[in-house]
Structure formats: structure tokens, C-alpha cells
Design a protein around this motif. Structure first.
Motif, PDB file in Angstrom:
ATOM      1  N   ASP A 173       0.595   5.023   0.680  1.00 41.22           N
ATOM      2  CA  ASP A 173      -0.270   6.046   1.277  1.00 41.22           C
ATOM      3  C   ASP A 173       0.618   7.137   1.833  1.00 41.22           C
ATOM      4  O   ASP A 173       1.371   6.907   2.775  1.00 41.22           O
ATOM      5  N   MET A 210      -1.611  -0.872  -4.234  1.00 41.16           N
ATOM      6  CA  MET A 210      -2.620   0.182  -4.240  1.00 41.16           C
ATOM      7  C   MET A 210      -1.953   1.505  -3.871  1.00 41.16           C
ATOM      8  O   MET A 210      -1.137   1.563  -2.955  1.00 41.16           O
ATOM      9  N   TRP A 211      -2.326   2.537  -4.602  1.00 39.29           N
ATOM     10  CA  TRP A 211      -1.930   3.905  -4.295  1.00 39.29           C
ATOM     11  C   TRP A 211      -3.188   4.623  -3.844  1.00 39.29           C
ATOM     12  O   TRP A 211      -4.211   4.563  -4.520  1.00 39.29           O
ATOM     13  N   THR A 212      -3.131   5.282  -2.707  1.00 38.91           N
ATOM     14  CA  THR A 212      -4.312   5.960  -2.199  1.00 38.91           C
ATOM     15  C   THR A 212      -3.985   7.411  -1.895  1.00 38.91           C
ATOM     16  O   THR A 212      -2.870   7.737  -1.476  1.00 38.91           O
ATOM     17  N   SER A 213      -4.940   8.262  -2.137  1.00 35.69           N
ATOM     18  CA  SER A 213      -4.794   9.681  -1.841  1.00 35.69           C
ATOM     19  C   SER A 213      -6.166  10.214  -1.468  1.00 35.69           C
ATOM     20  O   SER A 213      -7.130  10.022  -2.208  1.00 35.69           O
ATOM     21  N   TYR A 214      -6.255  10.830  -0.304  1.00 33.34           N
ATOM     22  CA  TYR A 214      -7.525  11.406   0.119  1.00 33.34           C
ATOM     23  C   TYR A 214      -7.289  12.805   0.652  1.00 33.34           C
ATOM     24  O   TYR A 214      -6.159  13.213   0.918  1.00 33.34           O
ATOM     25  N   GLY A 239     -11.652  10.853  -1.915  1.00 25.29           N
ATOM     26  CA  GLY A 239     -10.346  10.297  -2.227  1.00 25.29           C
ATOM     27  C   GLY A 239     -10.374   9.477  -3.505  1.00 25.29           C
ATOM     28  O   GLY A 239     -11.431   9.250  -4.103  1.00 25.29           O
ATOM     29  N   GLU A 287      -8.194   6.016  -5.446  1.00 27.08           N
ATOM     30  CA  GLU A 287      -7.264   4.909  -5.301  1.00 27.08           C
ATOM     31  C   GLU A 287      -6.972   4.322  -6.670  1.00 27.08           C
ATOM     32  O   GLU A 287      -7.839   4.302  -7.542  1.00 27.08           O
ATOM     33  N   ARG A 299     -12.821   6.294  -7.409  1.00 31.16           N
ATOM     34  CA  ARG A 299     -13.052   7.577  -6.729  1.00 31.16           C
ATOM     35  C   ARG A 299     -14.181   7.375  -5.741  1.00 31.16           C
ATOM     36  O   ARG A 299     -15.178   6.735  -6.052  1.00 31.16           O
ATOM     37  N   TYR A 308      -5.409   0.741  -8.225  1.00 31.85           N
ATOM     38  CA  TYR A 308      -5.099  -0.639  -7.875  1.00 31.85           C
ATOM     39  C   TYR A 308      -4.373  -1.322  -9.033  1.00 31.85           C
ATOM     40  O   TYR A 308      -4.706  -1.100 -10.191  1.00 31.85           O
ATOM     41  N   TYR A 351     -18.327   3.961   2.769  1.00 39.29           N
ATOM     42  CA  TYR A 351     -17.750   4.431   1.507  1.00 39.29           C
ATOM     43  C   TYR A 351     -18.824   4.464   0.435  1.00 39.29           C
ATOM     44  O   TYR A 351     -19.562   3.492   0.268  1.00 39.29           O
ATOM     45  N   LEU A 381       0.850  -1.193   0.000  1.00 38.23           N
ATOM     46  CA  LEU A 381       0.000   0.000   0.000  1.00 38.23           C
ATOM     47  C   LEU A 381       0.881   1.237   0.000  1.00 38.23           C
ATOM     48  O   LEU A 381       1.780   1.366   0.836  1.00 38.23           O
TER      49      LEU A 381
END
Length: 148
Positions: A37, A120-124, A106, A108, A81, A110, A66, A35
Motif C-alpha cells: 500500500d 495484495m496490492w492496493t491503490s485508492y 480504488g 486491488e 475495483r 490479489y 464497500y 500488503l
């Protein structure tokens, strides 16, 4: 293939996060999952690290839900999204529970291989979240305090 990947990545926000079914992690994530993050001090690696990561957030926001806005898949990659909503009922990032209901958007990305999520790249909107928790003043609040 695109439909299968779309259905697979939707299981993370829907089943793992919203329903709190952490056993799904074993089904949909590869053993060597990573992950990315920017808000996590150490990159969670593997299913157990991801389970710990989810548990920390769900303790802070136990009623998190979510809402998936969009999912787009191409090849072995999917983008998602979302808007997450929950009540701050446990410590989060050193912030004692406020009881505030918050909403954060946010995205993501995958990467899927052999039917499991491998990365996974996540940004919120962490800034917006901290503003909703009254840790950081909003731009409107800063504007009210200025003299000109």
C-alpha cells in the motif's frame, strides 16, 4: 478455480471491511501475507499487521461500506475495483474527525496460493479522499482562487 478465487477475494471488502468481521482474516489470509500500500509507511506483513491496518481505518471510518464494482480472476490472480463510503469519525492520517461523509474509489490486486490470499496490492484515490476531508483544495477550488 476462477470462481473460488473470486469468491475468496470478495470476502475481504465484504466481510472484513464492511461487516467488520476481523476473524475472517485468519480464514482467508496466509500467515506470511504481505500488503503493498503506497499510503502505508511500513508494508504490513502477516495477519496481525493486516488486522491492525484494518482496525486503524475502521476506527477512523467505523461505518465504512464497500461496494464492489468488478472482480476479474485469472490463474492465481484476481483484480477488484470498488467504491468505499464512510463517515470520518476518528483520527485518520493525523486529521482529527470531521464528521464528513466521504467516498473513495480504488483497486486491488490479489495473489492467491493454496486457497488463501498471500499478497495484495492496493491503490485508492487518496488525493480525492484528502480533498473530501478539506485537507487539500480541489482543482475547482484552486481555479476559483486564480486570477486568470
Amino acid at each position: 478455480m476462477t470462481t473460488e478465487i473470486t469468491e475468496l477475494v470478495r470476502r475481504d471488502p465484504e466481510e472484513v471491511w464492511t461487516e467488520g468481521n476481523l476473524d475472517v482474516i485468519e480464514e482467508i489470509y496466509a500467515e506470511e501475507f504481505v500488503l503493498h500500500d503506497p499510503a502505508a509507511p511500513d508494508e504490513p506483513r502477516g495477519r496481525d499487521d493486516y488486522r491492525d491496518y484494518v482496525e486503524r481505518y475502521r476506527k477512523a471510518f467505523p461505518d465504512v461500506e464497500y461496494e464492489i464494482e468488478d472482480v476479474i480472476a485469472e490463474g492465481e490472480t484476481a483484480a477488484l475495483r470498488y467504491t468505499a463510503r464512510g463517515t470520518h469519525e476518528g483520527e485518520f492520517a493525523g486529521i482529527e474527525p470531521t464528521g464528513d461523509r466521504v467516498s473513495v474509489s480504488g483497486m486491488e490486486m490479489y495473489r492467491v496460493e493454496d486457497g488463501t490470499i498471500t499478497e495484495m496490492w492496493t491503490s485508492y484515490d487518496a488525493l480525492g479522499l484528502f480533498q473530501e476531508l478539506d485537507v487539500i483544495p480541489s482543482l475547482e477550488e484552486l481555479g476559483e482562487d486564480s486570477d486568470g
